[in-house]
Design an enzyme around this catalytic site. Structure first.
Site, mmCIF file in Angstrom:
data_model
loop_
_atom_site.group_PDB
_atom_site.id
_atom_site.type_symbol
_atom_site.label_atom_id
_atom_site.label_comp_id
_atom_site.label_asym_id
_atom_site.label_seq_id
_atom_site.Cartn_x
_atom_site.Cartn_y
_atom_site.Cartn_z
ATOM 1 N N GLY A 272 0.692 -1.335 0.079
ATOM 2 C CA GLY A 272 -0.123 -0.042 0.010
ATOM 3 C C GLY A 272 0.748 1.238 -0.098
ATOM 4 O O GLY A 272 1.236 1.849 -1.013
ATOM 5 N N TYR A 313 0.665 8.347 14.969
ATOM 6 C CA TYR A 313 1.869 7.606 15.009
ATOM 7 C C TYR A 313 3.135 8.247 15.479
ATOM 8 O O TYR A 313 4.078 7.709 15.136
ATOM 9 C CB TYR A 313 1.828 6.722 13.714
ATOM 10 C CG TYR A 313 1.084 6.080 13.018
ATOM 11 C CD1 TYR A 313 0.209 5.047 13.705
ATOM 12 C CD2 TYR A 313 0.268 6.482 11.770
ATOM 13 C CE1 TYR A 313 -0.911 4.674 12.997
ATOM 14 C CE2 TYR A 313 -0.864 5.876 11.271
ATOM 15 C CZ TYR A 313 -1.331 4.886 11.952
ATOM 16 O OH TYR A 313 -2.361 4.391 11.074
ATOM 17 N N CYS A 339 -8.656 21.553 17.790
ATOM 18 C CA CYS A 339 -8.444 21.966 19.132
ATOM 19 C C CYS A 339 -8.222 20.498 20.078
ATOM 20 O O CYS A 339 -8.729 20.015 20.647
ATOM 21 C CB CYS A 339 -9.913 22.120 19.779
ATOM 22 S SG CYS A 339 -10.357 23.803 19.060
HETATM 23 C C1 LIG Z 1 -2.562 -2.401 5.565
HETATM 24 C C2 LIG Z 1 -2.474 -3.759 4.981
HETATM 25 C C3 LIG Z 1 -1.609 -3.749 3.784
HETATM 26 C C4 LIG Z 1 -0.661 -2.785 3.406
HETATM 27 O O1 LIG Z 1 0.262 -2.233 4.314
HETATM 28 P P1 LIG Z 1 1.330 -1.334 3.711
HETATM 29 O O2 LIG Z 1 2.043 -1.102 4.840
HETATM 30 O O3 LIG Z 1 0.570 -0.016 3.355
HETATM 31 O O4 LIG Z 1 1.952 -1.851 2.638
HETATM 32 C C5 LIG Z 1 -1.623 -5.059 3.449
HETATM 33 N N1 LIG Z 1 -2.259 -6.106 3.560
HETATM 34 C C6 LIG Z 1 -2.996 -6.152 4.784
HETATM 35 C C7 LIG Z 1 -3.913 -7.327 5.086
HETATM 36 C C8 LIG Z 1 -3.235 -4.895 5.332
HETATM 37 O O5 LIG Z 1 -4.161 -4.565 6.403
#
Ligand SMILES: *Cc1c(COP(=O)(O)O)cnc(C)c1O
Length: 417
Positions: A272, A313, A339
């Site tokens: 992702g 985070y 706020c």
């Molecule tokens: C969030 C998630 C991802 C992607 O994670 P990244 O760190 O953004 O690459 C992939 N697989 C699952 C099951 C996730 O929950």
């Protein structure tokens, strides 16, 4: 006064911000395409598919870009399923993850014909059987393994340790594979693991992959033929130059090849962040400078509701003034108008002096930025713009006040259940 212009994917950001009120996100289509191509090149020669983790950036135009380059989707809700399908990602390239899939979501995903369910509990496995049986379809499933490895990342984005809610142990998974008779409408033929996010070291990946490869061999010996092994996402990116050292994607690919040499099925990757984080910036303007004892606050018009990562985070994002003026360097706490004291993008940042109205860019905000945004403090959802080699297109306009409150009504229609 010299004004140097800052170009991103060939687009002059100052000129763009002169047309569009801040805050807004801008994403580089070229940067996303480069990442897709780099990963695809690395996987050359492997039977592997990329399923983009939609939650990182779920704008439909971004998903369409993925679809056009042969990338599938990893989804975690019916909403993400609908977005992915609407963007042109075929159901046969969609995997469905998540610990809390509801019956309604399972029905919808089965009817759509998704490729695979990444199943996270025994309860979900039997629900999947029940729903598939009722609909008269076959569900393809993978068991999400919790390999109990420490990904060495922030605790809120670690998912592969025993104490995390995700996945099941190898022992539990082993039992599932012996349940074939009880699961006539489920083809349990895959393994899945996702150990966390923003991972900067190969070792945790190698351990999780090794764990699955070993288990796959054990299963094969017992006569269970696996079709897929899904290694999840998690590849980290550079947020702080000189501080974060991401894994070279080629090294990641090399480990995949090495660990899964004898695996005869298809590998699935679910990146992702790595695909989109560095392709996005959040543009904001200074509202005012507020001097206080010992510190100076630079109050900007973006806030934690637009980009939650620093508040949630303690994430670092580079903050770059784009006023182009030769100013002395000063230290600011860069804060939003919300706020909450956690509405802080950076503490004690040394940067060229700014004044009200100056444009700033918060970098590497393409992942878990807009997709995590909210209307907290009744701030409308922030626009998103896609940039591509000198051109730009609005891919989400700013939410209007009316849209923001559209579902609300006064408590007039009182009823009793
Ligand atoms: C969030 C998630 C991802 C992607 O994670 P990244 O760190 O953004 O690459 C992939 N697989 C699952 C099951 C996730 O929950």
């Amino acid at each position: 006064m010299t004004v140097s212009h800052h170009f991103f994917d060939g687009v002059d950001l100052q000129a763009l911000a002169a047309q569009m009120p801040t805050p807004f996100y801008a994403y580089s289509a070229s940067a996303i395409r480069q990442r897709i191509a780099a990963l695809q090149d690395t996987l050359e020669g492997l039977d592997a598919r990329i399923c983009y983790a939609v939650k990182a950036n779920s704008n439909t135009a971004v998903l369409q870009l993925m679809a056009r380059h042969g990338v599938g989707a990893d989804i975690v809700s019916a909403g993400e399923l609908r977005r992915s399908l609407r963007a042109g990602i075929e159901a046969s390239r969609i995997v469905f993850s998540g610990v809390g899939k509801t019956e309604a979501e399972i029905v919808e995903a089965l009817q759509a014909g998704v490729w695979k369910f990444n199943v996270e509990s025994r309860d979900e496995l039997f629900l999947l059987q029940q729903v598939a049986g009722r609909l008269g379809v076959t569900a393809h499933a993978a068991v999400r393994i919790n390999p109990d490895v420490d990904a060495g990342t922030h605790e809120k984005i670690s998912t592969g340790k025993q104490e995390n809610k995700f996945g099941v142990s190898i022992e539990e998974a082993r039992e599932w594979f012996s349940l074939r008779e009880a699961l006539p409408d489920v083809r349990l033929n895959g393994l899945h693991a996702h150990i966390g996010s923003q991972i900067l070291s190969l070792e945790p990946f190698r351990r999780a992959m090794q764990c699955m490869a070993d288990f796959a061999r054990e299963l094969a010996a017992a006569g269970h033929r696996l079709r897929t092994i899904d290694v999840g996402g998690g590849l980290g990116v550079t947020y702080r130059t000189g501080h974060d050292r991401p894994i070279a994607v080629e090294s990641y690919g090399a480990v995949l090849k090495e660990v899964f040499t004898d695996f005869p099925g298809t590998l699935i990757l679910e990146p992702g962040r790595w695909l989109v984080a560095e392709a996005g910036v959040l543009l904001t303007r200074a509202i005012r400078v507020k001097a206080a004892a010992n510190r100076t606050f630079l109050v900007v018009d973006a806030a934690m509701n637009d980009l939650l990562r620093p508040a949630m985070y303690e994430a670092w994002h580079e903050i770059v003034p784009l006023h182009g003026k030769q100013m002395r360097e000063v230290r600011y706490d860069v804060v939003g108008p919300v706020c909450e004291s956690s509405d802080t993008f950076g503490v004690d940042r040394l940067m060229p002096e700014c004044e009200a109205g100056d444009l700033l860019m918060i970098t590497n905000a393409g992942a878990y930025g807009a997709s995590m945004s909210s209307t907290y403090n009744s701030r409308p959802l922030t626009p998103e713009v896609l940039l591509d080699r000198g051109r730009h297109a609005v891919i989400r306009r700013r939410q209007t006040f009316e849209e923001m409150i559209a579902g609300e009504c006064m408590a007039e229609a009182w009823e009793t259940a």
